[in-house]
Design an enzyme around this catalytic site. Structure first.
Site, PDB file in Angstrom:
ATOM      1  N   LYS A  83       0.860  -1.184   0.000  1.00  0.00           N
ATOM      2  CA  LYS A  83       0.000   0.000   0.000  1.00  0.00           C
ATOM      3  C   LYS A  83       0.897   1.235   0.000  1.00  0.00           C
ATOM      4  CE  LYS A  83      -3.809   2.102   2.640  1.00  0.00           C
ATOM      5  NZ  LYS A  83      -4.689   1.974   3.831  1.00  0.00           N
ATOM      6  N   SER A 160      -9.611   2.075   2.930  1.00  0.00           N
ATOM      7  CA  SER A 160      -8.728   2.804   2.045  1.00  0.00           C
ATOM      8  C   SER A 160      -7.701   1.912   1.344  1.00  0.00           C
ATOM      9  CB  SER A 160      -7.996   3.885   2.849  1.00  0.00           C
ATOM     10  OG  SER A 160      -7.155   3.264   3.826  1.00  0.00           O
ATOM     11  N   SER A 184      -9.803  -0.250   7.250  1.00  0.00           N
ATOM     12  CA  SER A 184      -9.275  -0.212   5.877  1.00  0.00           C
ATOM     13  C   SER A 184      -8.580  -1.471   5.370  1.00  0.00           C
ATOM     14  CB  SER A 184      -8.315   0.966   5.716  1.00  0.00           C
ATOM     15  OG  SER A 184      -9.057   2.131   5.542  1.00  0.00           O
TER      16      SER A 184
HETATM   17  N1  GLN Z   1     -13.073   4.540   6.472  1.00  0.00           N
HETATM   18  C1  GLN Z   1     -12.368   4.990   7.627  1.00  0.00           C
HETATM   19  C2  GLN Z   1     -11.914   6.422   7.411  1.00  0.00           C
HETATM   20  O1  GLN Z   1     -12.234   6.962   6.420  1.00  0.00           O
HETATM   21  C3  GLN Z   1     -11.219   4.093   7.938  1.00  0.00           C
HETATM   22  C4  GLN Z   1     -10.024   4.329   7.121  1.00  0.00           C
HETATM   23  C5  GLN Z   1      -8.839   3.495   7.527  1.00  0.00           C
HETATM   24  O2  GLN Z   1      -8.982   2.500   8.221  1.00  0.00           O
HETATM   25  N2  GLN Z   1      -7.663   3.930   7.095  1.00  0.00           N
HETATM   26  O3  GLN Z   1     -11.276   6.997   8.214  1.00  0.00           O
END
Ligand code: GLN
Length: 503
Positions: A83, A160, A184
């Site tokens: 990532k 994400s 995420s």
């Molecule tokens: N969807 C959550 C956010 O927007 C989690 C994102 C994540 O785990 N990086 O913050």
């Protein structure tokens, strides 16, 4: 080579199977790497942000030399991709943001180093697209391009870590790293039909992970099976006392060996006999789509067949996890993102009148809408006069959420439920509505706030033939138990082996 029908079989193999072929010298790491790079060159999912054939092949050659010399570590020569929030010396790192366009780190993140040639010997194929600074639930917040779900190119892959999930699901890579701050790893794994685990907070070092919300951020593996995740996690995890003081001072566990050894039942015995699975009533209410609930219930029935018992538990503050997380995460983000000022890193505006103007223009040009929104919310909730009302209040409820889990764990060993209230939605459907995205995180945020390990295991299909994941949440440090429960399920089911129809 000899035992393979053709090299096109290579991408159908998981990490464990590729490692076995490499160790048996039936195929070389260079051949495997070339095969995956050729697939990546053709990809139309927007999954990759950077590749470098020379770098990857040089790593593969080095792995082959070690294999030729007789070295047999479990992941040697197997490729993966990272990532784009893990900093890498050999590839640019953008965190999905224009503010870091063309940024090149002088060092590798600890997780990258642990998995790479200085550690486990895996070969890096490149960097994977993600929401800007890992903020999002659909991978439509990347400043570069949205990622598409290989099961339906009109849908999001989740976020994400959407590039990681899409790449694994489309067999562009056998495995990938991801990060999970509020879901995420688990949510994109669920929406693309792959397996992913977010370990206990602190299990993997955060050194070299571009920081979003430091009290929540955690790295983890994404692959097709629990066994493959176990193999990766064993190398990723471990204390990093000089570089991340929140990394756990616990010995590295060989999750893969544990998983195989501790779950070989004696003859006639059900493999998960005695395992109590807690079902929080709040995870099974009207907020979850019926198609998702049906798949989750089907998976739980399979767990009963494997010997587990299902018990009802309660996590009464589940709904509050959304406002609590969306105060705490932006607060930490506003602080972490203050380092992007046009001086030390990344983008600087071409024209400005004075220092303040330079900061303002560089940051306005560099950050996208969601990052800007969170910086503003975070700055607000931390400001004098509002700190007690929002930030401090959120921290108090966070503690209560963690306590509720401990109460639930007096009645059960593992907590289970859906990962996401719906299957993957259409690209653009929630783009103009940040709150709609936030609400989709309802089942992943509470365990993140508590710092607990959680995973997503492919559990069937819902509306539109889209994948559904089963979430398993364990108590602190119980990654081995989660992986074991997922592995037994995967020995009895084949959801994790299904392929997107377009492949
Ligand atoms: N969807 C959550 C956010 O927007 C989690 C994102 C994540 O785990 N990086 O913050």
């Amino acid at each position: 080579m000899s035992s393979l029908k053709s090299s096109s079989d290579l991408h159908d193999l998981g990490v464990a199977q590729l490692a076995a072929k490499l160790a048996a010298r039936e195929v070389s790491s260079v051949e495997v790497t070339q095969h995956f790079l050729a697939r990546i060159a053709q990809e139309n999912l927007g999954a990759f942000l950077a590749t470098n054939t020379d770098v990857s092949l040089a790593q593969a050659k080095a792995a082959d030399a070690r294999l030729a010399a007789g070295e047999r570590t479990p992941l040697l020569g197997v490729p993966l991709a990272h990532k784009d929030v893990f900093v890498t010396r050999d590839f640019p790192t953008t965190a999905g943001s224009k503010i870091l366009e063309n940024y090149r780190s002088p060092f590798d993140a600890t997780v990258v180093r642990n998995l790479g040639l200085e550690g486990a010997g895996m070969v890096a194929l490149g960097k994977l697209n993600c929401d800007e600074f890992a903020m999002g639930s659909g991978n439509d917040n990347s400043a570069y391009k949205p990622v598409k779900n290989p099961w339906d190119l009109e849908r999001i892959p989740g976020g994400s870590s959407g590039g990681s999930a899409a790449a694994v699901a489309a067999r562009l890579v056998p495995a990938a790293t991801g990060t999970d701050t509020g879901g995420s790893i688990r949510q994109p794994a669920s929406l693309t039909g792959i397996t992913g685990i977010k370990p206990t907070y602190g299990r993997c070092s955060r050194y070299g992970m571009v920081a979003f919300a430091s009290s929540l951020d955690q790295a983890g593996p994404m692959a097709r099976s629990a066994l493959d995740c176990a193999l990766l996690l064993s190398s990723m995890a471990g204390p990093d006392p000089d570089r991340d003081s929140t990394s756990l001072d616990l010995p590295v566990t060989d999750y893969a060996t544990d998983l195989i050894a501790s779950h070989a039942p004696s003859a006639g015995e059900k493999p998960l006999k005695g395992l109590r699975i807690g079902l929080p009533t709040q995870f099974f209410g009207a907020g979850c789509a019926p198609d998702v609930l049906a798949a989750v219930r089907g998976a739980l029935a399979e767990y009963e067949k494997l010997g587990a018992t299902l018990v009802d538990v309660s996590l009464p503050l589940t709904e509050l996890s959304i406002p609590v997380y969306y105060v705490i995460a932006p607060a930490e983000a506003s602080s972490n993102l203050s380092r992007f000022d046009g001086v030390r890193y990344g983008h600087r505006a071409a024209q400005y009148t004075d220092l303040n103007d330079m900061y303002k223009k560089s940051r306005s040009e560099g950050f996208g809408d969601e990052a800007t929104r969170r910086i503003m919310i975070g700055t607000y909730v931390l400001s004098h006069g509002y700190y007690d009302a929002y930030y401090l209040k959120a921290q108090k409820i966070r503690r209560l959420i963690a306590q509720d889990f401990q109460t639930a764990f007096t009645q059960c060993d593992i907590i289970a439920g859906p990962v996401s209230p719906t299957v993957a939605w259409k690209i653009g459907e929630k783009s103009d509505d940040p709150v709609a995205n936030y609400l989709a995180d309802i089942y992943t945020l509470s365990s993140s706030l508590a710092g607990l390990p959680g995973m997503s295991v492919p559990a069937g299909f819902g509306a539109g033939g889209m994948p559904v994941g089963l979430q398993l949440i364990g108590n602190y440090f119980k990654e081995a138990q989660l992986l074991g429960a997922a592995h037994q399920f995967q020995l009895a089911t084949d959801w994790h082996l299904r392929q997107p129809p377009s492949l």
